[in-house]
Design an enzyme around this catalytic site. Structure first.
Site, short mmCIF file in Angstrom:
data_model
loop_
_atom_site.label_atom_id
_atom_site.label_comp_id
_atom_site.label_asym_id
_atom_site.label_seq_id
_atom_site.Cartn_x
_atom_site.Cartn_y
_atom_site.Cartn_z
N LYS A 202 2.03 -8.89 -0.88
CA LYS A 202 2.66 -10.08 -0.33
C LYS A 202 4.17 -10.05 -0.57
O LYS A 202 4.84 -9.19 -0.06
CB LYS A 202 1.98 -11.33 -0.90
CG LYS A 202 0.44 -11.23 -0.95
CD LYS A 202 -0.22 -11.21 0.42
CE LYS A 202 -1.68 -10.80 0.40
NZ LYS A 202 -2.53 -11.57 -0.51
N TYR B 17 -7.84 -17.83 -4.40
CA TYR B 17 -7.85 -16.85 -3.32
C TYR B 17 -9.30 -16.43 -3.05
O TYR B 17 -10.05 -16.15 -4.00
CB TYR B 17 -7.01 -15.64 -3.72
CG TYR B 17 -7.04 -14.53 -2.70
CD1 TYR B 17 -6.37 -14.66 -1.48
CD2 TYR B 17 -7.74 -13.36 -2.94
CE1 TYR B 17 -6.41 -13.65 -0.54
CE2 TYR B 17 -7.77 -12.34 -2.00
CZ TYR B 17 -7.11 -12.49 -0.80
OH TYR B 17 -7.14 -11.49 0.13
N ARG C 92 -3.28 10.26 -12.11
CA ARG C 92 -4.08 9.04 -12.33
C ARG C 92 -3.59 8.34 -13.59
O ARG C 92 -3.54 7.12 -13.68
CB ARG C 92 -5.57 9.34 -12.40
CG ARG C 92 -6.39 8.11 -12.76
CD ARG C 92 -7.87 8.13 -12.36
NE ARG C 92 -8.48 9.43 -12.34
CZ ARG C 92 -8.80 10.13 -13.44
NH1 ARG C 92 -8.59 9.63 -14.63
NH2 ARG C 92 -9.34 11.33 -13.33
N ASP D 102 -2.22 -15.76 -11.60
CA ASP D 102 -1.95 -15.08 -10.32
C ASP D 102 -0.64 -15.66 -9.79
O ASP D 102 -0.59 -16.81 -9.36
CB ASP D 102 -3.12 -15.33 -9.35
CG ASP D 102 -2.93 -14.65 -8.00
OD1 ASP D 102 -1.77 -14.35 -7.64
OD2 ASP D 102 -3.93 -14.44 -7.30
#
Ligand code: PLP
Length: 380
Positions: free
Chosen positions: A196, A99, A47, A171
């Site tokens: 993406k 978005y 982690r 972004d």
């Protein structure tokens, strides 16, 4: 190192123990210690860090010119990590054309925790100035936006946020660092849905933050470690592999995007085409200033304004696949109002221009003749 070399070699090393050219998929949760609290290497628990994820994070930092990259289990997990830095009473100024999932997180999760959000047209810099007060902690920009391809001037906004000591995050999912480098233009943090273009093959959900300042990066790494939305080793490997061909794919996405935008602009059934590369696009000048190409995202509306025309067109497509998401090698088509942007209230959609006859294309890297033939038959 130039960008097209960085995508392949940036931050990467051959594995010293085996000579492997690509990093192994270190499918391990934990690491040997020789004495309590003394791991034999630099890793303790996955982690906190995992070597495959580290390889990806180094590549991310390299291609976006940041001090550090952090890889998350999704784009929204990356955004969430940054938003956790703020507390009740803080104010965030964000673009009004975001978005859908980002808008949903801001308004349905963080608004309830007492953070105040202003959604504005960030091309209006005077409006931005007028909203800034001592509680303003973050300016959040998505450029180009989804699905209407609005642009915000990153360098101009950075001048303002610097002056007021406000964090500025971009972004960069649509443009990718191949076309636009927000940190070089003055932003502090870049966010990606690596699902993406960075991943590029529609086979992984992943997110990233790339941070310019090493100290802020450490803070965000702590937040990621303490909350846990990290990217697994196999998915890290897939995104890293995607990045190695980012420049090649983007080049073709841009070529195909430009040709399709031109084709649609001349089609008698189409009214408006939204593509930053068109001279008629209201943000074309900003695009030329801050992007080195115009990408593969093209949206358009029908002259009839009819929802039925959009739906019938989408049902007839054969090479384009009707699906949510974008940025993969295959061409996708989407109806924002019914699909990706359905979580935005109808009234708000109308206000921003996401009408029922709006179609968004993620133009892939197939042969352009097949793509245009497909549009042609579906428009008939
Ligand atoms: C997809 C997307 C996101 C969210 O990313 P996930 O990987 O789906 O969580 C955020 N911003 C933009 C612009 C996107 O396209």
């Amino acid at each position: 190192m130039k960008f097209n070399t960085k995508t392949i070699h940036g931050g990467q090393h051959h594995d010293p123990s085996t000579g492997a050219v690509m990093p192994a998929v270190f499918q391990t949760s934990t690491y040997v210690q020789e004495s309590p609290g003394k791991p034999i290497g630099e890793y303790e628990y996955s982690r906190a860090a995992n070597p495959t994820r580290t390889a990806l994070e180094n590549a991310l930092a390299s291609i976006e010119n940041g001090a550090k990259g952090l890889a998350f289990s999704s784009g929204l997990a990356a955004t969430d990590c940054l938003l956790r830095s703020f507390k009740a009473g803080d104010e965030v100024i964000a673009m009004d054309d975001l978005y859908g999932g980002t808008y949903r997180m801001f308004t349905r999760i963080y608004k309830d925790s007492g953070i105040k959000f202003h959604f504005i047209d960030l091309t209006d810099l005077e409006k931005l100035q007028s909203l800034i007060n001592p509680n303003t902690k973050l300016v959040w920009v998505e450029t180009p936006t989804n699905p209407l391809m609005k642009l915000a001037d990153i360098a101009e906004i950075a001048k303002i946020t610097k002056q007021h000591n406000i964090l500025f995050a971009v972004d960069n999912t649509f443009a990718t660092p191949y076309l636009q480098k927000p940190l070089d233009l003055g932003a502090d943090v870049v966010m990606h849905s690596a699902t993406k273009y960075l991943g590029g093959h529609s086979d992984v959900i992943a997110g990233a933050l790339i941070i310019k300042d090493a100290q802020l990066a450490e803070q965000l790494h702590f937040q990621q470690f303490a909350t846990g939305a990290t990217l697994g080793p196999m998915d890290s490997f897939l995104v890293l592999r995607g990045i190695k061909t980012l420049h090649l794919r983007m080049q073709r996405h841009c070529e195909n995007g430009e040709k399709i935008a031109a084709y649609l602009s001349n089609h008698p059934k189409i009214s408006t085409v939204y593509f930053p590369g068109l001279e008629s696009h209201p943000f074309h000048e900003i695009a030329k200033k801050q992007m080195s190409g115009f990408g593969g995202m093209v949206s358009f509306k029908f002259k009839s304004g009819a929802k039925a025309d959009a739906i019938s067109f989408l049902e007839k497509l054969q090479v384009f696949t009707l699906a949510e998401s974008l940025g993969g090698v295959e061409s996708l088509a989407n109806h924002p109002a019914l699909m990706t942007h359905a979580s935005i209230p109808e009234e708000k959609r109308k206000e921003t221009g996401i009408s029922d006859d709006l179609v968004r294309l993620s133009v892939g890297v197939e042969d352009i003749d097949d793509l245009i033939a497909d549009l042609e038959q579906a428009l008939k």
